[in-house]
Design a protein around this motif. Sequence first.
Motif, PDB file in Angstrom:
ATOM      1  N   PRO A  55      41.095  32.691  51.511  1.00 17.35           N
ATOM      2  CA  PRO A  55      40.568  33.940  52.090  1.00 17.35           C
ATOM      3  C   PRO A  55      39.488  34.588  51.248  1.00 17.35           C
ATOM      4  N   ALA A  56      39.642  34.557  49.916  1.00 20.09           N
ATOM      5  CA  ALA A  56      38.607  35.134  49.054  1.00 20.09           C
ATOM      6  C   ALA A  56      37.317  34.330  49.138  1.00 20.09           C
ATOM      7  N   VAL A  57      37.446  33.003  49.194  1.00 18.21           N
ATOM      8  CA  VAL A  57      36.259  32.137  49.221  1.00 18.21           C
ATOM      9  C   VAL A  57      35.471  32.334  50.504  1.00 18.21           C
ATOM     10  N   PHE A  58      36.172  32.357  51.641  1.00 20.50           N
ATOM     11  CA  PHE A  58      35.474  32.406  52.931  1.00 20.50           C
ATOM     12  C   PHE A  58      35.212  33.831  53.408  1.00 20.50           C
ATOM     13  N   THR A  59      36.153  34.729  53.221  1.00 16.71           N
ATOM     14  CA  THR A  59      35.986  36.084  53.732  1.00 16.71           C
ATOM     15  C   THR A  59      34.980  36.881  52.927  1.00 16.71           C
ATOM     16  N   GLY A 149      46.687  36.080  50.014  1.00 11.04           N
ATOM     17  CA  GLY A 149      45.235  36.061  49.822  1.00 11.04           C
ATOM     18  C   GLY A 149      44.525  37.096  50.669  1.00 11.04           C
ATOM     19  N   ILE A 150      44.962  37.246  51.916  1.00  9.68           N
ATOM     20  CA  ILE A 150      44.314  38.215  52.809  1.00  9.68           C
ATOM     21  C   ILE A 150      44.609  39.640  52.357  1.00  9.68           C
ATOM     22  N   ALA A 151      45.834  39.891  51.879  1.00  8.47           N
ATOM     23  CA  ALA A 151      46.165  41.232  51.388  1.00  8.47           C
ATOM     24  C   ALA A 151      45.282  41.615  50.205  1.00  8.47           C
ATOM     25  N   VAL A 152      45.055  40.676  49.291  1.00 13.16           N
ATOM     26  CA  VAL A 152      44.186  40.950  48.142  1.00 13.16           C
ATOM     27  C   VAL A 152      42.762  41.229  48.601  1.00 13.16           C
TER      28      VAL A 152
END
Length: 349
Positions: A55-59, A149-152
């Motif tokens: 999620p961090a890489v793509f979002t 990952g999304i929460a972070v």
Amino acid sequence: MSVLGHLGRPVPGGLHRLSAQEVRGGARMVLCATLSWWLSVELGISSAPVAAVLPAVFTLSGIPLWAPRLGLYRLGSVLLGVGIAAVALRWLPVSALSLAVVVSAGYLASLLLRIDGAPSQQVLVSAALVFGVPVSGYPEQRVLENLVGIAVVILLGPLLWPPDPCRLLSGRLDAYRDRLDRLLAELGRRPGGAPLRQEAGPAEGLWQQPHVLDRDLCRARRALRWSVTHRRSAAALDEVGHRIRLAERTAAPLHCLTAQLQAAGGATAAGPGDAHACEGPGPLLDAVRHALIHALAGADPAELIVRARKIGDQGGPARSDRHDSLLRGLLLLVLDRLDDYREAHFTGR
């Protein structure tokens, strides 16, 4: 690449300098990815929680103010893809034919779950990965890793060096204004329709910039709903939005005008005897250019519009041939749209 991002200038060797925004974006992504991994390990979800990093890489590869919206969208895509694969594993054997069924179902689901009109590829990825790893507990593990990952990303991403969308859009509009000013000034200086000087540069892609800016403006407005740090930028973003709308409304007639002038310039270069065809609109073009550039900079163009109207009235249809009448009509259309902009945003100030 972020549509509101800023790239550095090219340097010799085909490389470019990293801008401050790119450095901050990389640091933001590294911090969020590392924290997501650490939390997943500490919570006992997995010893190698790769899905928590994604999620961090793509979002966060786009503007970080979009992170909450994109994160929730990614979560929905993961849940849908994992659900499709879980159902398939329950009722179908692991085989190439079953994979075709899973991919087909994932594709249809991706068409239903869209963001900005684009199908969700994450549905297909999640469905294929879970189906390809038929291990008990893996679907739940993948969902939990994505949740962490999304929460972070949602909670931390927008708070780490968030770019101001108003400043970025204003900078891109200024770049469009400067390029437009150079093009129109060059066209207005050509005696007898002489060809454009090489340093003026082509207008390729210029007329699409206002439409792209308007699209990014809509995205930035949606992003501000999720932003704590830049929520006060909404009023300033509206002011930039008015100027972007003016640029978009004047792009079509200016595109037609410059195409006519450039085509006539090529014709007169081949036949100097026809130079009269391009002499007419020069003063009016220059006056309209000043008024438009003034308005795109955010200033009241009232006096410049009046001056351009006077110049336009001095040369009526009786003194113009058909080609000049077309050019004059396009310039007056730009003036009409400038008048609309001024009446909407400067009257009564």
